[in-house]
Design a protein around this motif. Structure first.
Motif, PDB file in Angstrom:
ATOM      1  N   TYR A 139      53.753   8.351 -46.052  1.00 38.86           N
ATOM      2  CA  TYR A 139      53.640   9.675 -45.441  1.00 38.86           C
ATOM      3  C   TYR A 139      53.836  10.727 -46.527  1.00 38.86           C
ATOM      4  O   TYR A 139      54.342  10.424 -47.620  1.00 38.86           O
ATOM      5  CB  TYR A 139      54.621   9.866 -44.284  1.00 38.86           C
ATOM      6  CG  TYR A 139      56.077   9.729 -44.664  1.00 38.86           C
ATOM      7  CD1 TYR A 139      56.697   8.479 -44.704  1.00 38.86           C
ATOM      8  CD2 TYR A 139      56.839  10.848 -44.983  1.00 38.86           C
ATOM      9  CE1 TYR A 139      58.029   8.357 -45.058  1.00 38.86           C
ATOM     10  CE2 TYR A 139      58.172  10.724 -45.329  1.00 38.86           C
ATOM     11  CZ  TYR A 139      58.763   9.471 -45.368  1.00 38.86           C
ATOM     12  OH  TYR A 139      60.088   9.346 -45.722  1.00 38.86           O
TER      13      TYR A 139
ATOM     14  N   PHE B  66      41.825  11.014 -38.341  1.00 38.33           N
ATOM     15  CA  PHE B  66      41.914   9.786 -39.118  1.00 38.33           C
ATOM     16  C   PHE B  66      40.625   9.552 -39.893  1.00 38.33           C
ATOM     17  O   PHE B  66      39.539   9.976 -39.469  1.00 38.33           O
ATOM     18  CB  PHE B  66      42.127   8.586 -38.191  1.00 38.33           C
ATOM     19  CG  PHE B  66      43.469   8.541 -37.524  1.00 38.33           C
ATOM     20  CD1 PHE B  66      43.709   9.239 -36.343  1.00 38.33           C
ATOM     21  CD2 PHE B  66      44.505   7.773 -38.052  1.00 38.33           C
ATOM     22  CE1 PHE B  66      44.942   9.186 -35.710  1.00 38.33           C
ATOM     23  CE2 PHE B  66      45.744   7.714 -37.419  1.00 38.33           C
ATOM     24  CZ  PHE B  66      45.958   8.424 -36.258  1.00 38.33           C
TER      25      PHE B  66
ATOM     26  N   PHE C  50      46.337  20.623 -36.418  1.00 38.88           N
ATOM     27  CA  PHE C  50      45.754  20.025 -35.224  1.00 38.88           C
ATOM     28  C   PHE C  50      44.293  20.427 -35.086  1.00 38.88           C
ATOM     29  O   PHE C  50      43.935  21.551 -35.413  1.00 38.88           O
ATOM     30  CB  PHE C  50      46.535  20.475 -33.981  1.00 38.88           C
ATOM     31  CG  PHE C  50      47.952  19.980 -33.948  1.00 38.88           C
ATOM     32  CD1 PHE C  50      49.008  20.865 -34.033  1.00 38.88           C
ATOM     33  CD2 PHE C  50      48.229  18.620 -33.852  1.00 38.88           C
ATOM     34  CE1 PHE C  50      50.312  20.419 -34.021  1.00 38.88           C
ATOM     35  CE2 PHE C  50      49.527  18.157 -33.840  1.00 38.88           C
ATOM     36  CZ  PHE C  50      50.579  19.062 -33.925  1.00 38.88           C
ATOM     37  N   PRO C  51      43.438  19.522 -34.606  1.00 39.20           N
ATOM     38  CA  PRO C  51      43.766  18.155 -34.218  1.00 39.20           C
ATOM     39  C   PRO C  51      43.978  17.243 -35.421  1.00 39.20           C
ATOM     40  O   PRO C  51      43.258  17.332 -36.413  1.00 39.20           O
ATOM     41  CB  PRO C  51      42.521  17.725 -33.440  1.00 39.20           C
ATOM     42  CG  PRO C  51      41.408  18.489 -34.077  1.00 39.20           C
ATOM     43  CD  PRO C  51      41.996  19.821 -34.440  1.00 39.20           C
ATOM     44  N   LEU C  52      44.989  16.393 -35.338  1.00 39.88           N
ATOM     45  CA  LEU C  52      45.162  15.386 -36.364  1.00 39.88           C
ATOM     46  C   LEU C  52      43.915  14.508 -36.392  1.00 39.88           C
ATOM     47  O   LEU C  52      43.330  14.208 -35.350  1.00 39.88           O
ATOM     48  CB  LEU C  52      46.393  14.527 -36.074  1.00 39.88           C
ATOM     49  CG  LEU C  52      47.709  15.267 -35.830  1.00 39.88           C
ATOM     50  CD1 LEU C  52      48.849  14.265 -35.619  1.00 39.88           C
ATOM     51  CD2 LEU C  52      48.031  16.227 -36.962  1.00 39.88           C
TER      52      LEU C  52
ATOM     53  N   TYR D 129      43.885   2.919 -42.801  1.00 39.74           N
ATOM     54  CA  TYR D 129      43.427   4.230 -42.355  1.00 39.74           C
ATOM     55  C   TYR D 129      44.258   5.336 -42.990  1.00 39.74           C
ATOM     56  O   TYR D 129      45.488   5.206 -43.091  1.00 39.74           O
ATOM     57  CB  TYR D 129      43.574   4.379 -40.838  1.00 39.74           C
ATOM     58  CG  TYR D 129      42.717   3.471 -40.011  1.00 39.74           C
ATOM     59  CD1 TYR D 129      43.197   2.242 -39.570  1.00 39.74           C
ATOM     60  CD2 TYR D 129      41.421   3.833 -39.646  1.00 39.74           C
ATOM     61  CE1 TYR D 129      42.413   1.392 -38.801  1.00 39.74           C
ATOM     62  CE2 TYR D 129      40.631   2.992 -38.865  1.00 39.74           C
ATOM     63  CZ  TYR D 129      41.136   1.775 -38.454  1.00 39.74           C
ATOM     64  OH  TYR D 129      40.354   0.953 -37.679  1.00 39.74           O
TER      65      TYR D 129
ATOM     66  N   ALA E 226      48.980  10.686 -44.365  1.00 38.20           N
ATOM     67  CA  ALA E 226      49.643   9.411 -44.093  1.00 38.20           C
ATOM     68  C   ALA E 226      48.633   8.277 -44.215  1.00 38.20           C
ATOM     69  O   ALA E 226      47.427   8.476 -44.031  1.00 38.20           O
ATOM     70  CB  ALA E 226      50.250   9.423 -42.700  1.00 38.20           C
TER      71      ALA E 226
ATOM     72  N   ALA F 103      47.858  15.230 -41.614  1.00 39.52           N
ATOM     73  CA  ALA F 103      48.906  15.781 -40.767  1.00 39.52           C
ATOM     74  C   ALA F 103      49.084  17.279 -41.028  1.00 39.52           C
ATOM     75  O   ALA F 103      50.132  17.839 -40.721  1.00 39.52           O
ATOM     76  CB  ALA F 103      50.217  15.035 -41.005  1.00 39.52           C
TER      77      ALA F 103
ATOM     78  N   GLN G  56      45.246   9.497 -42.509  1.00 40.65           N
ATOM     79  CA  GLN G  56      45.359  10.469 -41.409  1.00 40.65           C
ATOM     80  C   GLN G  56      45.922  11.763 -41.973  1.00 40.65           C
ATOM     81  O   GLN G  56      46.959  11.746 -42.644  1.00 40.65           O
ATOM     82  CB  GLN G  56      46.280   9.928 -40.317  1.00 40.65           C
ATOM     83  CG  GLN G  56      46.586  10.921 -39.192  1.00 40.65           C
ATOM     84  CD  GLN G  56      48.064  11.173 -39.020  1.00 40.65           C
ATOM     85  OE1 GLN G  56      48.876  10.245 -39.047  1.00 40.65           O
ATOM     86  NE2 GLN G  56      48.448  12.438 -38.836  1.00 40.65           N
TER      87      GLN G  56
ATOM     88  N   TYR H 191      48.029   4.110 -42.988  1.00 41.07           N
ATOM     89  CA  TYR H 191      48.417   3.078 -42.042  1.00 41.07           C
ATOM     90  C   TYR H 191      47.693   1.781 -42.360  1.00 41.07           C
ATOM     91  O   TYR H 191      46.571   1.790 -42.875  1.00 41.07           O
ATOM     92  CB  TYR H 191      48.060   3.480 -40.609  1.00 41.07           C
ATOM     93  CG  TYR H 191      48.737   4.731 -40.123  1.00 41.07           C
ATOM     94  CD1 TYR H 191      48.169   5.978 -40.382  1.00 41.07           C
ATOM     95  CD2 TYR H 191      49.943   4.686 -39.433  1.00 41.07           C
ATOM     96  CE1 TYR H 191      48.788   7.149 -39.954  1.00 41.07           C
ATOM     97  CE2 TYR H 191      50.569   5.852 -39.008  1.00 41.07           C
ATOM     98  CZ  TYR H 191      49.975   7.071 -39.269  1.00 41.07           C
ATOM     99  OH  TYR H 191      50.589   8.226 -38.855  1.00 41.07           O
TER     100      TYR H 191
ATOM    101  N   TRP I  77      49.866  16.637 -46.866  1.00 34.24           N
ATOM    102  CA  TRP I  77      50.071  16.183 -45.492  1.00 34.24           C
ATOM    103  C   TRP I  77      49.125  15.049 -45.142  1.00 34.24           C
ATOM    104  O   TRP I  77      48.160  15.202 -44.378  1.00 34.24           O
ATOM    105  CB  TRP I  77      49.927  17.346 -44.519  1.00 34.24           C
ATOM    106  CG  TRP I  77      50.945  18.411 -44.726  1.00 34.24           C
ATOM    107  CD1 TRP I  77      50.729  19.677 -45.187  1.00 34.24           C
ATOM    108  CD2 TRP I  77      52.369  18.296 -44.529  1.00 34.24           C
ATOM    109  NE1 TRP I  77      51.914  20.357 -45.265  1.00 34.24           N
ATOM    110  CE2 TRP I  77      52.938  19.544 -44.865  1.00 34.24           C
ATOM    111  CE3 TRP I  77      53.214  17.268 -44.084  1.00 34.24           C
ATOM    112  CZ2 TRP I  77      54.310  19.778 -44.784  1.00 34.24           C
ATOM    113  CZ3 TRP I  77      54.567  17.513 -44.003  1.00 34.24           C
ATOM    114  CH2 TRP I  77      55.099  18.754 -44.345  1.00 34.24           C
TER     115      TRP I  77
END
Lengths: 121, 107
Positions: B49, B98, B94-96, B87, B34, B91, B89, B36, B32
Protein backbone atom coordinates in the motif's frame (compact mmCIF):
# COMPACT_ATOMS: atom_id res chain seq x y z
CA UNK A 1 -9.15 -14.53 13.61
CA UNK A 2 -10.06 -11.20 12.03
CA UNK A 3 -12.81 -12.03 9.59
CA UNK A 4 -15.46 -10.68 7.25
CA UNK A 5 -18.25 -12.98 6.06
CA UNK A 6 -20.64 -11.99 3.28
CA UNK A 7 -24.10 -13.39 2.78
CA UNK A 8 -27.27 -12.68 0.84
CA UNK A 9 -26.16 -13.47 -2.69
CA UNK A 10 -28.74 -15.11 -4.90
CA UNK A 11 -30.23 -15.43 -8.36
CA UNK A 12 -32.64 -12.54 -8.93
CA UNK A 13 -34.63 -11.20 -11.86
CA UNK A 14 -33.76 -7.87 -13.48
CA UNK A 15 -35.43 -4.95 -11.72
CA UNK A 16 -35.68 -6.75 -8.39
CA UNK A 17 -33.89 -6.00 -5.14
CA UNK A 18 -31.39 -7.81 -2.94
CA UNK A 19 -29.60 -6.99 0.30
CA UNK A 20 -26.11 -8.24 0.99
CA UNK A 21 -24.66 -8.45 4.49
CA UNK A 22 -21.07 -8.44 5.67
CA UNK A 23 -20.52 -9.65 9.23
CA UNK A 24 -17.29 -8.71 10.97
CA UNK A 25 -15.57 -10.48 13.82
CA UNK A 26 -12.45 -10.19 15.96
CA UNK A 27 -11.76 -6.50 15.32
CA UNK A 28 -13.20 -3.11 16.26
CA UNK A 29 -15.64 -2.92 13.36
CA UNK A 30 -17.01 0.51 14.29
CA UNK A 31 -13.61 2.17 13.81
CA UNK A 32 -12.98 0.98 10.25
CA UNK A 33 -14.16 1.98 6.82
CA UNK A 34 -15.51 -0.97 4.85
CA UNK A 35 -15.75 -1.33 1.08
CA UNK A 36 -17.83 -3.38 -1.31
CA UNK A 37 -15.90 -4.63 -4.35
CA UNK A 38 -17.28 -6.85 -7.09
CA UNK A 39 -15.63 -9.12 -9.59
CA UNK A 40 -16.74 -10.52 -12.89
CA UNK A 41 -14.73 -12.67 -15.30
CA UNK A 42 -15.10 -10.08 -18.01
CA UNK A 43 -14.53 -6.82 -16.11
CA UNK A 44 -12.15 -7.92 -13.37
CA UNK A 45 -12.28 -6.13 -10.03
CA UNK A 46 -14.62 -3.16 -9.68
CA UNK A 47 -14.94 -1.00 -6.59
CA UNK A 48 -18.60 -0.42 -5.70
CA UNK A 49 -18.89 1.63 -2.51
CA UNK A 50 -17.32 2.52 0.82
CA UNK A 51 -18.69 3.62 4.16
CA UNK A 52 -16.36 5.14 6.71
CA UNK A 53 -16.63 4.66 10.44
CA UNK A 54 -18.24 8.09 10.43
CA UNK A 55 -21.52 6.80 9.05
CA UNK A 56 -22.29 10.01 7.21
CA UNK A 57 -19.40 9.47 4.80
CA UNK A 58 -20.16 7.12 1.96
CA UNK A 59 -19.14 6.99 -1.68
CA UNK A 60 -20.34 5.00 -4.70
CA UNK A 61 -19.21 4.21 -8.18
CA UNK A 62 -21.34 6.00 -10.77
CA UNK A 63 -22.98 2.88 -12.19
CA UNK A 64 -24.71 2.09 -8.86
CA UNK A 65 -25.54 5.60 -7.63
CA UNK A 66 -29.25 5.93 -6.96
CA UNK A 67 -29.73 2.15 -7.03
CA UNK A 68 -27.43 0.81 -4.29
CA UNK A 69 -27.24 1.98 -0.68
CA UNK A 70 -24.45 1.13 1.71
CA UNK A 71 -25.20 1.15 5.42
CA UNK A 72 -23.88 -0.31 8.64
CA UNK A 73 -25.09 -1.38 12.07
CA UNK A 74 -22.16 -1.07 14.44
CA UNK A 75 -24.12 -2.74 17.24
CA UNK A 76 -24.28 -5.85 15.07
CA UNK A 77 -20.80 -5.48 13.52
CA UNK A 78 -22.45 -5.69 10.12
CA UNK A 79 -22.25 -3.79 6.85
CA UNK A 80 -25.03 -3.92 4.28
CA UNK A 81 -25.49 -3.27 0.58
CA UNK A 82 -29.08 -2.71 -0.48
CA UNK A 83 -29.26 -3.27 -4.22
CA UNK A 84 -32.37 -2.07 -6.05
CA UNK A 85 -33.30 -2.05 -9.73
CA UNK A 86 -30.79 -4.78 -10.43
CA UNK A 87 -29.41 -5.18 -13.93
CA UNK A 88 -27.69 -8.03 -15.73
CA UNK A 89 -24.42 -6.11 -15.51
CA UNK A 90 -24.60 -6.25 -11.70
CA UNK A 91 -23.96 -9.99 -11.91
CA UNK A 92 -20.73 -10.61 -10.00
CA UNK A 93 -19.08 -11.97 -6.92
CA UNK A 94 -19.41 -9.29 -4.25
CA UNK A 95 -16.71 -8.91 -1.61
CA UNK A 96 -16.62 -6.71 1.44
CA UNK A 97 -13.18 -5.53 2.44
CA UNK A 98 -11.71 -3.56 5.34
CA UNK A 99 -9.91 -0.30 4.63
CA UNK A 100 -6.40 0.06 6.09
CA UNK A 101 -6.59 3.83 6.43
CA UNK A 102 -8.56 5.56 9.16
CA UNK A 103 -9.94 8.45 7.16
CA UNK A 104 -8.54 8.00 3.67
CA UNK A 105 -7.88 5.12 1.34
CA UNK A 106 -4.66 3.13 1.57
CA UNK A 107 -5.74 -0.35 0.60
CA UNK A 108 -7.99 -3.20 1.70
CA UNK A 109 -6.35 -5.58 4.13
CA UNK A 110 -9.13 -7.97 5.16
CA UNK A 111 -11.53 -9.48 2.63
CA UNK A 112 -14.51 -11.77 2.91
CA UNK A 113 -14.91 -14.92 0.87
CA UNK A 114 -17.43 -13.31 -1.47
CA UNK A 115 -21.10 -13.85 -2.23
CA UNK A 116 -22.45 -14.40 -5.74
CA UNK A 117 -25.20 -12.26 -7.24
CA UNK A 118 -26.70 -13.39 -10.52
CA UNK A 119 -29.22 -11.14 -12.24
CA UNK A 120 -31.11 -13.11 -14.84
CA UNK A 121 -34.64 -13.69 -16.02
CA UNK B 1 -12.29 8.32 -13.52
CA UNK B 2 -8.63 7.33 -13.25
CA UNK B 3 -7.75 4.43 -15.52
CA UNK B 4 -5.14 1.93 -14.38
CA UNK B 5 -3.24 0.03 -17.07
CA UNK B 6 -1.13 -2.98 -16.17
CA UNK B 7 1.52 -4.67 -18.26
CA UNK B 8 2.17 -7.33 -19.19
CA UNK B 9 -1.18 -9.10 -19.03
CA UNK B 10 0.63 -12.33 -18.35
CA UNK B 11 4.17 -13.46 -17.61
CA UNK B 12 5.77 -16.88 -17.32
CA UNK B 13 9.03 -17.26 -15.41
CA UNK B 14 11.20 -19.83 -13.64
CA UNK B 15 11.45 -20.28 -9.92
CA UNK B 16 14.10 -17.87 -8.69
CA UNK B 17 13.59 -15.35 -11.48
CA UNK B 18 12.98 -11.68 -10.88
CA UNK B 19 9.53 -10.62 -12.09
CA UNK B 20 8.43 -7.03 -12.67
CA UNK B 21 4.88 -5.84 -13.25
CA UNK B 22 4.08 -2.30 -14.30
CA UNK B 23 1.01 -0.21 -13.55
CA UNK B 24 0.32 3.16 -15.15
CA UNK B 25 -2.30 5.65 -14.00
CA UNK B 26 -4.10 7.91 -16.47
CA UNK B 27 -3.35 10.87 -14.21
CA UNK B 28 -1.08 11.49 -11.25
CA UNK B 29 -2.00 9.67 -8.07
CA UNK B 30 1.03 10.60 -5.94
CA UNK B 31 1.80 7.43 -3.98
CA UNK B 32 -1.78 6.29 -3.51
CA UNK B 33 -1.38 2.86 -5.01
CA UNK B 34 -1.96 -0.63 -3.69
CA UNK B 35 -1.03 -4.05 -5.06
CA UNK B 36 -2.99 -7.27 -4.54
CA UNK B 37 -2.41 -10.95 -5.21
CA UNK B 38 -5.36 -13.16 -6.09
CA UNK B 39 -5.37 -16.93 -6.46
CA UNK B 40 -8.22 -18.80 -8.22
CA UNK B 41 -11.39 -18.97 -6.16
CA UNK B 42 -9.96 -16.75 -3.43
CA UNK B 43 -10.34 -13.12 -2.44
CA UNK B 44 -7.56 -10.67 -3.24
CA UNK B 45 -4.77 -10.29 -0.70
CA UNK B 46 -3.13 -6.94 0.01
CA UNK B 47 0.62 -6.96 -0.68
CA UNK B 48 1.65 -3.32 -0.88
CA UNK B 49 0.00 0.00 0.00
CA UNK B 50 1.06 3.61 -0.55
CA UNK B 51 3.14 2.34 -3.46
CA UNK B 52 5.97 0.86 -1.42
CA UNK B 53 4.78 -0.09 2.07
CA UNK B 54 4.85 -3.85 2.60
CA UNK B 55 1.72 -5.20 4.27
CA UNK B 56 2.36 -7.11 7.48
CA UNK B 57 3.06 -10.79 6.88
CA UNK B 58 3.92 -10.41 3.19
CA UNK B 59 7.29 -11.91 2.22
CA UNK B 60 10.09 -9.42 1.65
CA UNK B 61 10.65 -10.70 -1.90
CA UNK B 62 7.70 -8.49 -2.84
CA UNK B 63 8.43 -4.80 -3.26
CA UNK B 64 6.73 -1.80 -4.80
CA UNK B 65 8.01 1.46 -6.19
CA UNK B 66 6.92 4.51 -8.11
CA UNK B 67 4.94 7.69 -7.75
CA UNK B 68 2.85 9.97 -9.93
CA UNK B 69 1.71 7.83 -12.85
CA UNK B 70 4.18 4.94 -13.08
CA UNK B 71 4.47 2.12 -10.58
CA UNK B 72 6.18 -1.25 -10.34
CA UNK B 73 5.64 -4.44 -8.37
CA UNK B 74 8.74 -6.63 -8.19
CA UNK B 75 9.05 -10.21 -7.05
CA UNK B 76 12.79 -10.57 -6.45
CA UNK B 77 12.94 -14.37 -6.49
CA UNK B 78 9.82 -16.05 -7.83
CA UNK B 79 8.48 -18.92 -5.74
CA UNK B 80 5.95 -21.61 -6.74
CA UNK B 81 3.35 -20.14 -4.38
CA UNK B 82 3.55 -16.80 -6.21
CA UNK B 83 1.59 -18.20 -9.13
CA UNK B 84 -1.44 -15.88 -9.12
CA UNK B 85 -2.98 -12.82 -10.71
CA UNK B 86 -1.75 -9.45 -9.49
CA UNK B 87 -3.78 -6.24 -9.50
CA UNK B 88 -2.93 -2.62 -8.87
CA UNK B 89 -5.50 -0.21 -7.42
CA UNK B 90 -5.42 3.55 -7.14
CA UNK B 91 -6.48 5.00 -3.81
CA UNK B 92 -6.09 8.66 -4.76
CA UNK B 93 -9.70 9.51 -5.55
CA UNK B 94 -13.18 8.07 -5.92
CA UNK B 95 -14.15 5.98 -7.69
CA UNK B 96 -11.32 3.70 -6.71
CA UNK B 97 -10.15 1.77 -9.76
CA UNK B 98 -8.20 -1.41 -10.40
CA UNK B 99 -5.88 -2.44 -13.16
CA UNK B 100 -6.84 -5.29 -15.45
CA UNK B 101 -4.51 -7.77 -13.78
CA UNK B 102 -1.29 -9.61 -14.58
CA UNK B 103 -1.25 -13.39 -14.48
CA UNK B 104 2.05 -14.81 -13.23
CA UNK B 105 2.78 -18.41 -14.13
CA UNK B 106 5.65 -20.69 -13.21
CA UNK B 107 7.56 -22.32 -16.07
Amino acid sequence: QVQLVESGGSVVQPGRSLRLSCAASKFAFSTYGIHWVRQTPGKGLEWVAVMWSDESSKYYTDSVKGRFTISRDNSKNTLYLQMNSLRAEDTAVYYCAREVGEASCYGMDVWGQGTTVTVSS
Amino acid sequence: DIQMTQSPSSVSAFVGDRVTITCRASQGIRSWLAWYQQKPGKAPKLLIYTASSLQSGVPSRFSGSGSGTDFTLTISSLQPEDSATYYCQQANSFPLTFGGGTKVEIK
